[in-house]
Write a protein that holds these residues in place. Structure first.
Motif, short mmCIF file in Angstrom:
data_model
loop_
_atom_site.label_atom_id
_atom_site.label_comp_id
_atom_site.label_asym_id
_atom_site.label_seq_id
_atom_site.Cartn_x
_atom_site.Cartn_y
_atom_site.Cartn_z
N VAL A 46 0.86 -1.18 0.00
CA VAL A 46 0.00 0.00 0.00
C VAL A 46 0.90 1.23 0.00
O VAL A 46 2.08 1.15 0.35
N LYS A 47 0.33 2.35 -0.37
CA LYS A 47 1.07 3.60 -0.36
C LYS A 47 0.60 4.49 0.79
O LYS A 47 -0.59 4.59 1.06
N ILE A 48 1.56 5.08 1.46
CA ILE A 48 1.28 6.17 2.39
C ILE A 48 2.12 7.34 1.90
O ILE A 48 3.35 7.25 1.89
N GLY A 49 1.46 8.39 1.50
CA GLY A 49 2.19 9.48 0.86
C GLY A 49 2.76 8.97 -0.45
O GLY A 49 2.08 8.34 -1.26
N SER A 50 4.03 9.21 -0.66
CA SER A 50 4.67 8.79 -1.91
C SER A 50 5.41 7.47 -1.77
O SER A 50 6.06 7.03 -2.71
N ARG A 51 5.31 6.83 -0.61
CA ARG A 51 6.11 5.63 -0.35
C ARG A 51 5.26 4.37 -0.28
O ARG A 51 4.15 4.38 0.25
N ASP A 52 5.85 3.28 -0.78
CA ASP A 52 5.23 1.98 -0.67
C ASP A 52 5.51 1.39 0.71
O ASP A 52 6.58 1.59 1.29
N VAL A 53 4.54 0.64 1.20
CA VAL A 53 4.70 -0.12 2.44
C VAL A 53 4.41 -1.57 2.12
O VAL A 53 3.34 -1.89 1.58
N GLY A 54 5.35 -2.45 2.42
CA GLY A 54 5.14 -3.87 2.15
C GLY A 54 6.44 -4.56 1.83
O GLY A 54 7.52 -3.94 1.82
N ASP A 55 6.35 -5.84 1.56
CA ASP A 55 7.55 -6.63 1.26
C ASP A 55 8.27 -6.06 0.04
O ASP A 55 7.64 -5.71 -0.96
N GLY A 56 9.58 -5.99 0.13
CA GLY A 56 10.38 -5.47 -0.96
C GLY A 56 10.59 -3.97 -0.89
O GLY A 56 11.43 -3.43 -1.61
N ALA A 57 9.83 -3.28 -0.05
CA ALA A 57 10.00 -1.84 0.14
C ALA A 57 10.73 -1.60 1.47
O ALA A 57 10.65 -2.42 2.38
N PRO A 58 11.45 -0.49 1.60
CA PRO A 58 12.10 -0.20 2.88
C PRO A 58 11.09 -0.13 4.01
O PRO A 58 9.93 0.26 3.80
#
Length: 361
Positions: free
Chosen positions: A10-22
């Motif tokens: 999912v995105k919060i702001g401009s960033r992805d949240v989830g596996d493979g993302a910081p």
């Protein structure tokens, strides 16, 4: 119980949240500000430390708390040097009143967060607070652990299309599933499930980090850890267990005589907390074994090669020659030696010479 076929981001702001993302780092300032000025100061510190988002709690104690004398107990830090603590009890109503801001003040804090480049979201307790977050252009709404069964509130929040973060402290797995079913029934798949231990600070027996693995098996959504302990130890462990988002409470002064300050991190510690998580992710690496060039070069110094323990003549076979296995590993390796035993030397070589594949035929 089987793992989901695929894991959503999912995105919060401009960033992805989830596996493979910081790992997404959220600094929680909801319980530790005491007005608009301190709220904005915490936003500034969070941004300078490198956090990705700031979180608050929008509450209306007059509507939320029926019994204004309902007691609430928590610990405060009395002495930094000795670590001495004291248990305080006061009405929950009084505690929550310290967190109240007007709508105009929330607009001011949100605008300040925007200027600082931080995503802004908040826990909500009433329907009109959802409307306020929509008006402010937030990307996420938090549902408190105590409201995991407040289906009317959850349903309205889900209808906004915003990312819903669901705290699950003191909830059983069936209640978590039911709340998620409500969110999904409104066509919203932007869900983050939080492991949120109870207690201020949380007791070790209640933290139960292994539930992060269970939540990852049960649901295809990012899993978060809302930390109620001092320091970064539990956050490090949570990331190692697979947490995609961390929520850490911050304060301007850990000795403040109010709830949650005791286990919060102060401005001088915030940047180090963020860097610790960045370093941890880098050290965790990936599930596959991939050797970098530097590692491949470095290991040659520790591995061994075939070296001649006597001179050889062209035409001699390897198995007729005395050899030693010595460092470095730049020549024919011990694991290749037996396969080359019948090979013959192409030319004369002296004692002490490392043997390579090009020396044999």
């Amino acid at each position: 119980m089987t793992a989901p076929a695929s894991r959503a981001r999912v995105k919060i702001g401009s960033r992805d949240v989830g596996d493979g993302a910081p790992v997404f780092v959220v600094f929680e300032a909801g319980p530790t500000h005491d007005g608009v000025d301190s709220a904005k100061a915490l936003v500034t510190h969070a941004a300078r430390a490198g956090a990705h988002a700031i979180k608050f709690q929008i509450v209306d104690p007059d509507r939320l708390v029926a019994d204004r004398k309902q007691p609430f107990s928590y610990q405060i830090l009395v002495d930094r040097e000795t670590g001495r603590t004291q248990t305080i009890e006061e009405p929950l109503y009084d505690i929550l009143m310290r967190r109240v801001l007007t709508k105009d003040q929330w607009r001011e804090v949100k605008a300040h967060s925007d200027r600082e480049g931080l995503a802004f979201f908040a826990t909500v307790t009433f329907e009109d607070e959802i409307d306020l977050l929509v008006e402010l252009g937030c990307d996420s709404i938090k549902i408190a652990s105590g409201d995991v069964n407040h289906f009317p509130l959850i349903r309205l929040a889900a209808r906004t299309g915003m990312c819903l973060q669901l705290d699950t402290g003191s909830s059983n797995l069936g209640e978590i599933e039911a709340a998620i079913d409500v969110i999904r029934s409104e066509g919203n798949e932007r869900i983050i499930v939080h492991q949120c231990p109870s207690g201020y600070p949380a007791h070790l027996d209640s933290i139960n980090l292994r539930i992060i693995e269970t939540l990852r098996q049960m649901f295809p959504y990012p899993v978060a850890f809302s930390d109620h302990t001092p320091g970064a130890t539990m956050d490090i462990a949570a990331v190692a267990m697979g947490a995609n988002l961390l929520e850490k409470t911050i304060t301007l002064d850990r000795t403040t005589r109010s709830v949650e300050h005791i286990m919060s991190i102060e401005p001088t510690e915030m940047a180090q907390f963020v860097q610790t998580i960045v370093d941890l992710e880098r050290a965790l690496g990936i599930p596959r074994r991939i050797l970098h060039e530097a590692e491949r070069n470095r290991r040659l110094g520790a591995r061994r090669s075939v070296f001649l323990d006597a001179p050889v003549k062209s035409g001699q076979r390897l198995h007729d020659v005395k050899v030693l296995f010595r460092r470095p590993g730049s020549g024919l390796g011990p694991d290749q030696y037996e396969a080359w035993l019948d090979a013959r030397f192409r030319h004369d070589l002296p004692t002490g010479q490392v043997v390579t594949a090009t020396d044999l035929e």
